[in-house]
Design an enzyme around this catalytic site. Structure first.
Site, PDB file in Angstrom:
ATOM      1  N   ARG A 161       0.739  -1.242   0.037  1.00  0.00           N
ATOM      2  CA  ARG A 161      -0.049   0.072  -0.047  1.00  0.00           C
ATOM      3  C   ARG A 161       0.659   1.268   0.053  1.00  0.00           C
ATOM      4  O   ARG A 161       0.304   2.223  -0.493  1.00  0.00           O
ATOM      5  CB  ARG A 161      -0.826   0.064   1.131  1.00  0.00           C
ATOM      6  CG  ARG A 161      -2.017  -0.838   1.043  1.00  0.00           C
ATOM      7  CD  ARG A 161      -2.872  -0.945   2.360  1.00  0.00           C
ATOM      8  NE  ARG A 161      -4.118  -1.883   2.395  1.00  0.00           N
ATOM      9  CZ  ARG A 161      -4.598  -2.433   3.584  1.00  0.00           C
ATOM     10  NH1 ARG A 161      -4.077  -2.153   4.618  1.00  0.00           N
ATOM     11  NH2 ARG A 161      -5.419  -3.227   3.328  1.00  0.00           N
ATOM     12  N   CYS A 207      -9.556  -1.070   5.717  1.00  0.00           N
ATOM     13  CA  CYS A 207     -11.118  -1.075   5.961  1.00  0.00           C
ATOM     14  C   CYS A 207     -11.500   0.148   6.671  1.00  0.00           C
ATOM     15  O   CYS A 207     -12.433   1.103   6.242  1.00  0.00           O
ATOM     16  CB  CYS A 207     -11.657  -2.469   6.421  1.00  0.00           C
ATOM     17  SG  CYS A 207     -11.202  -3.079   7.947  1.00  0.00           S
ATOM     18  N   HIS A 255     -18.282  -1.011  10.125  1.00  0.00           N
ATOM     19  CA  HIS A 255     -17.095  -0.268  11.200  1.00  0.00           C
ATOM     20  C   HIS A 255     -17.841   1.135  11.090  1.00  0.00           C
ATOM     21  O   HIS A 255     -18.180   1.839  10.317  1.00  0.00           O
ATOM     22  CB  HIS A 255     -16.023  -0.118  10.350  1.00  0.00           C
ATOM     23  CG  HIS A 255     -14.996  -1.259  10.311  1.00  0.00           C
ATOM     24  ND1 HIS A 255     -15.330  -2.525  10.818  1.00  0.00           N
ATOM     25  CD2 HIS A 255     -13.838  -1.495  10.085  1.00  0.00           C
ATOM     26  CE1 HIS A 255     -14.359  -3.095  10.706  1.00  0.00           C
ATOM     27  NE2 HIS A 255     -13.565  -2.725  10.158  1.00  0.00           N
ATOM     28  N   ASN A 301     -17.523  -3.223   6.281  1.00  0.00           N
ATOM     29  CA  ASN A 301     -16.122  -3.092   6.334  1.00  0.00           C
ATOM     30  C   ASN A 301     -15.735  -4.429   5.397  1.00  0.00           C
ATOM     31  O   ASN A 301     -14.532  -4.299   4.815  1.00  0.00           O
ATOM     32  CB  ASN A 301     -15.533  -3.577   7.623  1.00  0.00           C
ATOM     33  CG  ASN A 301     -16.468  -4.714   8.287  1.00  0.00           C
ATOM     34  OD1 ASN A 301     -17.318  -4.881   8.418  1.00  0.00           O
ATOM     35  ND2 ASN A 301     -15.585  -5.861   8.292  1.00  0.00           N
TER      36      ASN A 301
END
Length: 339
Positions: free
Chosen positions: A109, A148, A240, A317
């Site tokens: 990432r 997430c 979430h 999520n």
């Protein structure tokens, strides 16, 4: 016909990928991989289907492959639900073999030439793929979607980037499905809140800056704010919830108007919801049980905007926060002719 595969197809996120891809109008799901103990058997005979949607019969007889480069070399793209320790090397090898990788893992990432994308928020970052191919001399590529909870945070912040702010404080209440099917023992989460999720706070602090940063054609300059996060696991199955505080020089009415009027830069993709961000005016919303499935699980709901500025954001999520976000990234890049 675009042939796609799912790496790690039997786990929580892997099953979401299968659900979203089984009858996709653009992609043909042809390859499923899992552990060696499942390889060689049909997907229907090895998967313990735990989603709240019917098992897609079209994938029942697909023979599960081992999770290797050779298993997916005939795919155009693959979706990765692999653990980070496996994804680090294997995803790079698959990209080097000429296959596009859309990864839910954290491994790549923060790499400078890997897009960390929320399709409606930073689609211009897709241009990093051209740099990545040049840097690594590869025909394939890696595109990642964020953590997430970061997806909910960065999506909710996107309409507010027109206001200058420097500090974000966020407290999360994260569903147990985010830890995988076996991730949180029942005895540990019943009647309880766990005020720690390994590396989650660090991911939120780093990733939001990259997502909302600016791309000048050669590199991303991180957004000019800091994120201070406190992450908690709560006894909710999916969804979430984030309490967010930002030092925005705006009134609640101006923030609400920004939420209501914000539009993504494109529309009409198969997995894209009608509303990426939905403002809910009721003082007790959003709530996971009532709002997580809006937009087929792809809508981020916001509400309780108060002086400060303080507000609540919530999203599903494993759909918007994981598999759905990755599939939407792939749909966008298909329209841009990356594969």
């Amino acid at each position: 016909m675009i042939h796609v595969g799912v790496l790690g197809a039997t786990g929580a996120v892997g099953q979401r990928f299968v659900q979203l891809l089984a009858n996709h109008p653009w992609f043909t799901l042809s390859t499923l991989t899992a552990s060696d103990r499942s390889a060689g058997k049909t997907y229907g005979s090895v998967v313990n289907w735990r989603l709240d949607s019917p098992f897609p019969e079209s994938v029942r007889d697909i023979v599960v492959s081992p999770t290797t480069v050779d298993a997916v070399k005939d795919c155009d793209i693959v979706f990765s639900a692999l653990p980070a320790d496996i994804a680090t090397t294997l995803e790079s090898e698959i990209a080097d073999a000429g296959v596009g990788v859309f990864s839910n893992a954290s491994s790549h990432r923060m790499a400078a030439d890997v897009p960390l994308m929320i399709a409606e928020v930073n689609p211009e970052h897709a241009a990093l793929i051209d740099l990545q191919k040049k840097n690594h001399n590869r025909d394939g590529f890696i595109v990642t979607n964020p953590n997430c909870s970061t997806i909910m945070l960065a999506t909710a912040l996107a309409p507010l980037m027109k206001f200058p702010f420097t500090t974000i404080n966020v407290a999360t209440m994260q569903a147990i499905s985010g830890a995988g099917f076996e991730g949180v023992p029942a005895f540990g989460i019943y009647d309880n809140v766990i005020p720690y999720i390994g590396s989650e706070e660090e991911k939120m602090s780093r990733e939001a800056n990259k997502i909302l940063g600016t791309f000048d054609g050669t590199q991303i300059t991180g957004a000019p704010f800091t994120v201070s996060a406190s992450c908690n696991r709560v006894p909710v199955i999916d969804g979430h919830t984030l309490n967010i505080w930002i030092d925005v020089p705006a009134t609640p009415d101006e923030v609400i108007e920004a939420f209501r009027t914000w539009q993504p830069p494109f529309s009409g993709l198969p997995t894209q919801p009608e509303k990426t961000i939905l403002y809910l005016p009721d003082e007790n919303r959003p709530q996971p049980r009532l709002d997580r499935n809006r937009g087929n699980g792809m809508t981020v709901s916001v509400g309780r905007v108060r002086d400060g500025i303080r507000f609540v954001a919530m999203g599903h999520n494993t759909i918007r926060g994981a598999a759905g976000a990755s599939v939407l990234n792939a749909e966008l890049l298909h329209t841009k002719k990356y594969f």
